[in-house]
Design an enzyme around this catalytic site. Structure first.
Site, mmCIF file in Angstrom:
data_model
loop_
_atom_site.group_PDB
_atom_site.id
_atom_site.type_symbol
_atom_site.label_atom_id
_atom_site.label_comp_id
_atom_site.label_asym_id
_atom_site.label_seq_id
_atom_site.Cartn_x
_atom_site.Cartn_y
_atom_site.Cartn_z
ATOM 1 N N ARG A 193 -58.416 41.258 -57.557
ATOM 2 C CA ARG A 193 -57.131 41.940 -57.361
ATOM 3 C C ARG A 193 -56.531 42.412 -58.684
ATOM 4 O O ARG A 193 -55.810 43.409 -58.710
ATOM 5 C CB ARG A 193 -56.152 41.016 -56.649
ATOM 6 C CG ARG A 193 -56.449 40.907 -55.171
ATOM 7 C CD ARG A 193 -55.491 39.968 -54.498
ATOM 8 N NE ARG A 193 -55.638 40.034 -53.058
ATOM 9 C CZ ARG A 193 -55.174 39.107 -52.230
ATOM 10 N NH1 ARG A 193 -54.528 38.058 -52.697
ATOM 11 N NH2 ARG A 193 -55.323 39.231 -50.937
ATOM 12 N N LYS A 217 -60.838 33.267 -35.829
ATOM 13 C CA LYS A 217 -60.132 33.245 -34.549
ATOM 14 C C LYS A 217 -59.926 34.632 -33.973
ATOM 15 O O LYS A 217 -59.375 35.513 -34.629
ATOM 16 C CB LYS A 217 -58.765 32.588 -34.747
ATOM 17 C CG LYS A 217 -58.846 31.115 -35.033
ATOM 18 C CD LYS A 217 -57.449 30.578 -35.166
ATOM 19 C CE LYS A 217 -57.377 29.109 -34.820
ATOM 20 N NZ LYS A 217 -55.985 28.653 -34.829
ATOM 21 N N GLY A 270 -54.071 40.359 -44.399
ATOM 22 C CA GLY A 270 -53.105 40.617 -43.336
ATOM 23 C C GLY A 270 -52.650 42.068 -43.294
ATOM 24 O O GLY A 270 -52.505 42.653 -42.217
#
Ligand code: ADP
Ligand code: MG
Length: 398
Positions: free
Chosen positions: A38, A199, A375
């Site tokens: 990053r 998930k 996200g």
């Protein structure tokens, strides 16, 4: 791009507050930076601003200090690494607002770089507090958001501050938005989406969007287990989210109705448990016994996925194919990384763990774009608005 960027503004001599995503993974034991991807991703923006005589004030969060000072999450270590990468000194102050910070910002000369302390040491940051944002804004003439990975959060340093200064996107933000937009809106076809990870509940909304836009969907990881179960295949003790079987079945139905292909694994590496020493074996996907869990895709699956991907011109990949953190179950993800890297296609990889796996496989350079967002990338795929992007100035349309 719809938003203004640093290419659209005067820079020389101005004080520029740049929100970066320096939320780097730190080694649990030593506290050292374990991955500086990053940091490297912001170098084009920083070099652009330095070359044009900006006085640069960088700010970021690091980890989850939850509004208090946590010594292990100070930005000093990040300033050190950034200085090495830039080949220039990088100043560091032990707060992000207040008189000491104001003095350091005021004393910056053209081309100099200052890194502020972890924004999340102040609870006001995550509350999108306008007063806290006003103090940050007071340090500079212009605000630049280059933190794509934090753009899905409406926090003081991503949202409120952008309302108080002329606010534009940095080059990383621009690259992230334009690569993802092009992939989702105008992909060169065939377009394949690969979705894995843990998930399925975190990815249902993204899967819906991808199914509408892509020509085929390849599944792996825990996601595939719920898909298999939804098709009536027994997956033993594998990670299955029982309350998501209905929505997964719905995805299968949509695919059928719209003529899209969803590829599920043909074989799997299964084990008695997550333990590295637990017995493991390769089985046909219809032969997973009770008590065994699927932890990686097998060689027949990899061959089938390679065949399907070879014809594709755009590939978007989010989520590893197995529990790649354990060497025994890393093979599927690693092979897929090599296969994707070798394609003659626009290839985009998003997701924190997936990006780490790509880096481990040593193929990052051969991927068209490795997103720094986790996200944020998912929310973008879901079609949600990103508050950190919305708050930036629109480009005038002629
Ligand atoms: P990303 O960060 O790239 O978006 P996710 O956070 O969705 O990816 O998922 C990553 C995690 O999924 C990894 O930590 C990996 O161990 C886990 N995972 C992959 N395959 C399985 C599986 N078959 N069963 C359980 N967990 C899995
Ligand atoms: Mg993750």
């Amino acid at each position: 791009m719809r938003k203004k960027t640093i290419r659209d503004i005067e820079i020389d001599g101005l004080r520029i507050l740049v929100r970066v995503d320096f939320n780097l993974p730190l080694d649990i034991d030593s506290g050292a930076i374990s991955d500086d991807r990053r940091l490297r991703a912001t170098l084009p923006t920083l070099r652009y601003l330095i070359a044009r005589g900006a006085r640069i004030i960088l700010c970021s969060h690091l980890g989850r200090p939850k509004g208090t000072v946590v010594d292990g999450l100070r930005m000093g270590i990040v300033a050190g690494r950034l200085s090495e990468l830039l080949g220039l000194p990088v100043g560091y102050v032990s707060d992000c607002i207040g008189p000491e910070v104001e003095a350091a910002a005021a004393n910056l000369k053209k081309g100099e770089v200052l890194l502020l302390e972890n924004l999340r040491f102040h609870p006001e940051e995550e509350k999108n507090d306008p007063e806290f944002a006003r103090k940050l804004a007071g340090l500079a003439d212009v605000y630049v958001n280059d933190a794509f990975g934090a753009a899905h959060r409406a926090h003081a340093s991503t949202e409120a501050v952008a309302r108080q200064l002329p606010a534009v996107a940095g080059l990383l933000m621009e690259a992230e938005l334009s690569m993802l937009t092009e992939c989702l809106e105008q992909p060169t076809r065939p377009f394949a989406a690969i979705v894995g990870g843990a998930k399925i509940s975190t990815k249902i909304a993204a899967l819906e969007q991808l199914l509408a836009r892509a020509d085929l969907l390849l599944t792996g990881g825990g996601i595939a287990c719920t898909f298999l179960k939804a098709q009536g295949i027994e997956v033993g003790a594998s990670l299955v989210e029982a309350d998501k079987i209905d929505s997964t079945r719905n995805l299968l139905r949509i695919a059928k109705d719209t003529g899209k292909r969803i590829l599920l694994p043909d074989d799997a590496v299964v084990a008695r448990g997550l333990d590295q020493d637990a017995p493991s074996k390769l089985v046909d996907i219809t032969k997973i016994e009770p008590g065994w869990m699927m932890l990686d895709i097998g060689p027949a699956t990899i061959r089938a996925y390679e065949r399907a991907l070879k014809t594709c011109r755009t590939v978007l990949w989010n989520g590893p194919m197995g529990v790649f953190e354990r060497p025994n179950y890393a093979h599927g993800t690693r092979r897929l990384a090599e296969i994707v890297a070798a394609l003659d296609a626009t290839t985009i990889v998003g997701g924190g763990e997936t990006a780490a796996a790509i880096e481990e496989a040593g193929v990052s350079e051969k991927i068209s774009h490795v997103s720094t967002g986790g996200g944020a990338t998912l929310e973008f795929i879901e079609g949600k608005r990103l508050p950190g992007v919305d708050a930036l100035l629109d480009r005038e349309v002629a």
